[in-house]
Motif scaffolding. Sequence first.
Motif, PDB file in Angstrom:
ATOM      1  N   GLU A   1      -4.384  11.068  -1.973  1.00  0.00           N
ATOM      2  CA  GLU A   1      -3.400  11.017  -0.878  1.00  0.00           C
ATOM      3  C   GLU A   1      -2.964   9.579  -0.596  1.00  0.00           C
ATOM      4  O   GLU A   1      -1.825   9.339  -0.206  1.00  0.00           O
ATOM      5  CB  GLU A   1      -3.968  11.699   0.368  1.00  0.00           C
ATOM      6  CG  GLU A   1      -4.153  13.191   0.145  1.00  0.00           C
ATOM      7  CD  GLU A   1      -4.432  13.975   1.419  1.00  0.00           C
ATOM      8  OE1 GLU A   1      -4.388  13.390   2.510  1.00  0.00           O
ATOM      9  OE2 GLU A   1      -4.696  15.186   1.305  1.00  0.00           O
ATOM     10  N   GLN A   2      -3.899   8.640  -0.761  1.00  0.00           N
ATOM     11  CA  GLN A   2      -3.527   7.219  -0.648  1.00  0.00           C
ATOM     12  C   GLN A   2      -2.419   6.886  -1.638  1.00  0.00           C
ATOM     13  O   GLN A   2      -1.436   6.231  -1.311  1.00  0.00           O
ATOM     14  CB  GLN A   2      -4.736   6.343  -1.006  1.00  0.00           C
ATOM     15  CG  GLN A   2      -5.529   5.853   0.159  1.00  0.00           C
ATOM     16  CD  GLN A   2      -6.524   4.779  -0.235  1.00  0.00           C
ATOM     17  OE1 GLN A   2      -7.441   4.566   0.477  1.00  0.00           O
ATOM     18  NE2 GLN A   2      -6.358   4.111  -1.362  1.00  0.00           N
TER      19      GLN A   2
ATOM     20  N   ALA B   1       0.901   8.216  -0.686  1.00  0.00           N
ATOM     21  CA  ALA B   1       1.513   7.490   0.435  1.00  0.00           C
ATOM     22  C   ALA B   1       1.841   6.039   0.076  1.00  0.00           C
ATOM     23  O   ALA B   1       2.473   5.342   0.857  1.00  0.00           O
ATOM     24  CB  ALA B   1       0.571   7.525   1.638  1.00  0.00           C
TER      25      ALA B   1
ATOM     26  N   VAL C   1      -0.381   3.715  -0.229  1.00  0.00           N
ATOM     27  CA  VAL C   1      -1.284   2.899   0.584  1.00  0.00           C
ATOM     28  C   VAL C   1      -2.529   2.579  -0.226  1.00  0.00           C
ATOM     29  O   VAL C   1      -2.950   3.380  -1.065  1.00  0.00           O
ATOM     30  CB  VAL C   1      -1.670   3.688   1.860  1.00  0.00           C
ATOM     31  CG1 VAL C   1      -2.737   2.967   2.657  1.00  0.00           C
ATOM     32  CG2 VAL C   1      -0.447   3.930   2.725  1.00  0.00           C
TER      33      VAL C   1
ATOM     34  N   VAL D   1      -6.516   0.296   0.152  1.00  0.00           N
ATOM     35  CA  VAL D   1      -7.436  -0.341   1.093  1.00  0.00           C
ATOM     36  C   VAL D   1      -8.316  -1.322   0.345  1.00  0.00           C
ATOM     37  O   VAL D   1      -8.779  -1.032  -0.758  1.00  0.00           O
ATOM     38  CB  VAL D   1      -8.307   0.755   1.764  1.00  0.00           C
ATOM     39  CG1 VAL D   1      -9.520   0.149   2.439  1.00  0.00           C
ATOM     40  CG2 VAL D   1      -7.490   1.533   2.781  1.00  0.00           C
TER      41      VAL D   1
ATOM     42  N   THR E   1      -5.845  -2.799   5.166  1.00  0.00           N
ATOM     43  CA  THR E   1      -4.999  -1.691   4.723  1.00  0.00           C
ATOM     44  C   THR E   1      -3.637  -2.230   4.315  1.00  0.00           C
ATOM     45  O   THR E   1      -3.016  -2.995   5.069  1.00  0.00           O
ATOM     46  CB  THR E   1      -4.847  -0.656   5.854  1.00  0.00           C
ATOM     47  OG1 THR E   1      -6.153  -0.305   6.319  1.00  0.00           O
ATOM     48  CG2 THR E   1      -4.138   0.590   5.369  1.00  0.00           C
TER      49      THR E   1
ATOM     50  N   ASP F   1       0.288  -1.316   2.688  1.00  0.00           N
ATOM     51  CA  ASP F   1       1.323  -0.381   2.240  1.00  0.00           C
ATOM     52  C   ASP F   1       2.070  -1.120   1.134  1.00  0.00           C
ATOM     53  O   ASP F   1       2.797  -2.073   1.413  1.00  0.00           O
ATOM     54  CB  ASP F   1       2.256  -0.015   3.389  1.00  0.00           C
ATOM     55  CG  ASP F   1       3.242   1.070   2.967  1.00  0.00           C
ATOM     56  OD1 ASP F   1       3.341   1.336   1.752  1.00  0.00           O
ATOM     57  OD2 ASP F   1       3.905   1.646   3.840  1.00  0.00           O
TER      58      ASP F   1
ATOM     59  N   VAL G   1      -4.961  11.023   3.950  1.00  0.00           N
ATOM     60  CA  VAL G   1      -4.064   9.908   4.267  1.00  0.00           C
ATOM     61  C   VAL G   1      -2.666  10.494   4.461  1.00  0.00           C
ATOM     62  O   VAL G   1      -2.198  11.276   3.625  1.00  0.00           O
ATOM     63  CB  VAL G   1      -4.049   8.849   3.138  1.00  0.00           C
ATOM     64  CG1 VAL G   1      -3.005   7.776   3.426  1.00  0.00           C
ATOM     65  CG2 VAL G   1      -5.415   8.202   2.978  1.00  0.00           C
TER      66      VAL G   1
ATOM     67  N   LYS H   1       1.434   9.492   5.765  1.00  0.00           N
ATOM     68  CA  LYS H   1       2.393   8.456   6.141  1.00  0.00           C
ATOM     69  C   LYS H   1       3.711   9.156   6.431  1.00  0.00           C
ATOM     70  O   LYS H   1       4.177   9.957   5.615  1.00  0.00           O
ATOM     71  CB  LYS H   1       2.581   7.482   4.968  1.00  0.00           C
ATOM     72  CG  LYS H   1       3.646   6.419   5.192  1.00  0.00           C
ATOM     73  CD  LYS H   1       3.863   5.636   3.897  1.00  0.00           C
ATOM     74  CE  LYS H   1       5.032   4.698   4.013  1.00  0.00           C
ATOM     75  NZ  LYS H   1       5.324   4.029   2.727  1.00  0.00           N
TER      76      LYS H   1
END
Lengths: 187, 297
Positions: free
Chosen positions: A106-107, A110, A112, A114, A147, A149, B65, B67
């Motif tokens: 899912e990171q 998105a 994103v 970390v 974090t 983006d 997560v 967004k």
Amino acid sequence: MKRMAEWMLAGKKIATRLVTAASLLIAACAFAAAQSSAQMQLPEVHLDAAGLAPRPIEELTGTTIARYYALAWRDMAAALESGRAGGLGDEFVGFAKDRLTRRIAEQNQAGVHVRIVDHGHHLKATFYSTDGAAMQLRDQVELEVQTFDGDKLIDTQNAPREYMVLMTPGADRWYVRDLEEVSAKSF
Amino acid sequence: MTRSLRSRIALGRCLIIVAALWALPGLARAAGLSLPAVVDAGQAFTIPLEGSGQATFYLLGPDHVAKRTVSLGSDLRILSKDVRTAGRYQVILCGSSSSCTSATFEVKAAQPEQLSFFLHPSRVPVSTPDSIDATAFVFDQYFNLVLTPSAVDFQVTPANGAGFSRRVSAQHGVAWMRMDSTPHEGRVQVAAVLGKVEEARVIQQVAAEACGLRMKAMPNGNTVTLETDPVRDCSGNALPDGTVVSFTKVDKKGKSTVDTPIKKGVARVQFSLHGPAQISIACGVVLGNEVALNGKL
């Protein structure tokens, strides 16, 4: 004679260039090795197993658990930063692996990622089953979590955290089966 | 112009620019985030978003997560599926002016609804102290470990004899107990019960070591047949067929041992004799009686 002198001069130049190139290569390798060793560095893990019940811990088991827990954090941090979950199977199983794999997927969706700066773990073993099939531990850790983006830093969290950990033995190692962040009030 | 006058003019310009930016329509102004400190797993809730315009919202949890672009000045709904896993969640809100605010909240496990139950070992001798271990991990419906204390009942039901129950309070999601095996061989069911949830496991109790091991001798010329009484443990359970019994004879030809399995509850062996002999019997760590032959029975 003149031609020979020219040849010698050209040979010297080539040798100088080769030496320079070799020096640069060695420097690059050394830099890459340094980078690699920094990435591979294990976080510090201190294990306290005093008063563990119902089964006491053997010294070798304690050492092994601390080592594999450190490896687990190193690999988790690498996976959360790179977005690649492939290496998690070496240290994580069950819920912990499923959840981390989902989080990383899912990171990636998105955009994103970390970065974790790990300042070390203080593990307290709280339960070790008589048959040696499961150990529960509490981890107090200092983490800096950045974090991003894309390439943009959007948040930094720097606070002590606590985790409840469940580890189980495999054929040749201990796996993290459950890793839940909890508040200090939980204890 | 003095330095202080110049700095006052600069400050005034800055204030005018800030005021102008504030007045521009569509420009996001994300104020502080107001979040609950703790939420139960799977419980939906809303986050009021102050300000106006658009912003980018991030939710980062242990296995999730998200967004999305959100409108400031409205409530943001966090769905049940967003917060199923226990742990710390991070909320970040970034306005179009590139400034971000963040806050965290904790999701704790919901009510206990699942048990993960281990019973050890799978076979155990009867009447052995502290030989059975039962461990139950308490989870909620989303398989989060329930850290708040909850009472787990371990219900023990032997094949023969009365059952019993023991209540244990789970600490940090783990309830465990240790108990003696019961006196009779056979299946013993142990169930971990928490409210309506029940997880049962079966353990096989087997006879313990032999008790009161005895043999009788039946001489016949130069041979003797030795046969045990039915081999039982101290609780009266018959040792299973196949259990090895050792007969040892000592005579003038030396020492001779024969291992023989129990068949139909007894062990039997035949020795040839060479003068006076002493014969002993053992089963596991248990020694039985001795017999002396050639008229010295």
